[in-house]
Design an enzyme around this catalytic site. Structure first.
Site, mmCIF file in Angstrom:
data_model
loop_
_atom_site.group_PDB
_atom_site.id
_atom_site.type_symbol
_atom_site.label_atom_id
_atom_site.label_comp_id
_atom_site.label_asym_id
_atom_site.label_seq_id
_atom_site.Cartn_x
_atom_site.Cartn_y
_atom_site.Cartn_z
ATOM 1 N N SER A 94 0.813 -1.213 0.000
ATOM 2 C CA SER A 94 0.000 0.000 0.000
ATOM 3 C C SER A 94 0.851 1.269 0.000
ATOM 4 O O SER A 94 1.576 1.521 -0.950
ATOM 5 C CB SER A 94 -0.959 -0.049 1.187
ATOM 6 O OG SER A 94 -1.902 0.981 1.099
ATOM 7 N N ASP A 237 -1.796 6.317 -3.590
ATOM 8 C CA ASP A 237 -0.746 5.591 -2.871
ATOM 9 C C ASP A 237 -0.251 4.452 -3.778
ATOM 10 O O ASP A 237 -0.650 4.361 -4.943
ATOM 11 C CB ASP A 237 -1.262 5.092 -1.513
ATOM 12 C CG ASP A 237 -2.371 4.059 -1.644
ATOM 13 O OD1 ASP A 237 -3.070 4.061 -2.676
ATOM 14 O OD2 ASP A 237 -2.532 3.242 -0.719
ATOM 15 N N ASP A 239 -0.780 1.292 -4.167
ATOM 16 C CA ASP A 239 -1.696 0.330 -4.795
ATOM 17 C C ASP A 239 -3.001 0.991 -5.245
ATOM 18 O O ASP A 239 -3.943 0.302 -5.626
ATOM 19 C CB ASP A 239 -1.975 -0.862 -3.867
ATOM 20 C CG ASP A 239 -2.701 -0.466 -2.598
ATOM 21 O OD1 ASP A 239 -2.588 0.699 -2.172
ATOM 22 O OD2 ASP A 239 -3.407 -1.319 -2.022
ATOM 23 N N ASP A 241 -5.550 2.502 -3.966
ATOM 24 C CA ASP A 241 -6.894 2.427 -3.377
ATOM 25 C C ASP A 241 -7.253 3.753 -2.695
ATOM 26 O O ASP A 241 -8.377 3.916 -2.229
ATOM 27 C CB ASP A 241 -7.054 1.233 -2.423
ATOM 28 C CG ASP A 241 -6.107 1.269 -1.251
ATOM 29 O OD1 ASP A 241 -5.165 2.082 -1.245
ATOM 30 O OD2 ASP A 241 -6.305 0.459 -0.317
HETATM 31 MG MG MG Z 1 -3.382 1.468 -0.314
#
Ligand code: MG
Length: 454
Positions: A94, A237, A239, A241
């Site tokens: 993340s 960020d 990844d 999300d």
């Molecule tokens: Mg994330």
């Protein structure tokens, strides 16, 4: 839980988070899932392929055929899981620094596994009770092309494409070398935006900036907005999300203000909105104003997901939920945090107003955060005992879901132990910066006094 924290398992790759560890987690998950097919995906981290290979081997050894999705944002992996009814092992850390990696487990419904599911998998991991199959039953592996394309197409079908393209927007985008580098530029272009980018080459060494989308890391984006006369800046960020925004003046928009603006657009009377115990007064006010019920949980996305699912099973409508860190759920789309979807919902608000106008009603609050580290359990206990004593003596309105939150009308202070690091975090919010600082400092002093006596 020893293996899984509130946001999956994370560590420095090849030291704490080794291929052996990933292999065992995958064997444990595969054993519990008993699925014929499981997918493996990763973000752009340098160690992603190594760990994905190990996870794929683990899954095959307990008899699952493996779909290799390659680099996909976490919400793209979740969309794949839901579409194909296939669980996914997602290799991502993340927003953590480049040397980290981690594993997130996604169920066949596209939703991150909640604590009770993770505990079952952890049990198998710790006892090494894996359903290893004989050689002729081991799983095969196939490369799945087009997971990213299908994700973008799903997003395009889920948002108000006409409204966004009609607004004729210039979007400055900083996917931070993460998985969103491979999906968000195309997504915003297909929404009819002019897209300018910074740090948009996928690169697991993150040469341009650290993966966490906080103001310290986003100087490039503020400058890019100003230099290109963009209508909005968007950062993800590692990844993708999460989405964090800059207004048309190149000014950072606090995540709490974005959440309040998006919630105001979604909520109808009688709805519920879920957030964590460090919720800003901004969202409290929006919920009141809309006649919606605000439900609080301990901090961490897993807790929010659990509560959203409970409310939905009771027949409640939860159109929006989230925390002030840019991680926002629109459960009507998918019970997942999705940076690109969140950004598109924000772009919908820009059809008739500028970004600064959209968030202007939610300014006027100041947030202060202080961390107090500790070295021993005795120090930790002393810090928390001091917070508890304060709570007993205070005439503020108390919330003790996760630490101690003291509410004073439109100001509050929260002291809680971090779930991931040896520290107690103090959060304060008030209309005046000086009062927020004072609230945080007063709590810090009380806690430090107690720690000094250990
Ligand atoms: Mg994330």
């Amino acid at each position: 839980m020893k293996v899984f924290g509130s946001s999956g398992t994370r560590g420095v790759a090849n030291e704490e988070l080794t291929p052996e560890f990933a292999l065992k987690v995958a064997k444990a998950a595969g054993t519990v899932w008993r699925a014929d097919r499981v997918a493996v995906a990763r973000d752009t981290r340098a160690t992603g392929r190594m760990l994905a290979d190990a996870a794929a081997s683990g899954l095959a050894s307990v008899g699952a055929d493996v779909d290799r999705l390659g680099i996909v944002p976490t919400p793209g992996a979740q969309a794949y899981a839901e579409r194909e009814a296939t669980p996914v092992v997602m290799i991502t850390a993340s927003h953590n620094p480049p040397e980290y990696n981690g594993i997130k487990l996604i169920g066949a419904d596209g939703v991150e596994l909640v604590v009770s599911d993770l505990e079952r998998i952890e049990q198998k991991f710790l006892t090494e009770q894996f359903d290893s199959v004989r050689w002729s039953e081991t799983g095969g592996s196939r490369r799945v092309e087009g997971a990213r394309r299908a994700y973008v197409e799903g997003l395009l079908a889920a948002v108000d494409r006409e409204k966004i393209s009609g607004a004729d927007l210039t979007v400055a985008l900083d996917p931070g070398h993460g998985a969103g580098s491979l999906t968000s530029p195309e997504f915003f272009r297909k929404l009819g935006c002019r897209v300018v980018t910074a740090n948009s080459q996928p690169d697991g060494h993150f040469p341009g900036r650290e993966p966490e989308p906080v103001p310290e890391n986003l100087g490039d984006l503020g400058r890019l907005v100003a230099a290109t006369d963009a209508d909005v800046g968007i950062a993800h960020d590692g990844d993708a999300d999460r989405a964090i925004f800059y207004d048309e003046n190149g000014k950072y928009v606090e995540g709490d203000a974005t959440l309040a603006a998006l919630a105001a657009a979604e909520l109808e009377p009688g709805d519920s909105v879920v957030s964590a115990v460090n919720v800003s007064q901004r969202l409290v006010d929006v919920a009141d104003d809309r006649g919606a019920t605000l439900e609080l949980t301990p901090i961490g996305s897993t807790n929010l997901i659990t509560r959203i699912e409970e409310l939905q099973s009771e027949g409640e409508s939860v159109p929006v939920a989230g925390e002030g860190n840019g991680g926002i759920f629109f459960p009507g789309y998918l019970l997942a945090r999705d940076g690109a979807y969140t950004a598109a919902k924000f772009l919908e608000l820009l059809a008739d107003r500028s970004a600064s106008e959209v968030v202007a009603p939610y300014g006027g609050y100041h947030n202060v955060r202080v961390n107090i580290g500790y070295d021993t359990d005795a120090e930790r206990d002393a810090l928390l005992d001091a917070a508890e004593r304060e709570a007993e003596e205070s005439d503020a309105e108390m919330t003790t879901l996760d630490g101690y939150r003291f509410d004073y009308g439109d100001a509050w202070v929260l002291a809680r132990p971090s779930g991931t690091e040896p520290m107690v975090r103090i959060y304060a919010e008030a209309r005046e910066e000086s009062w927020a600082t004072e609230l945080a400092q007063a709590m810090e002093e009380k806690l430090l006094e107690a720690k000094a006596e250990v």
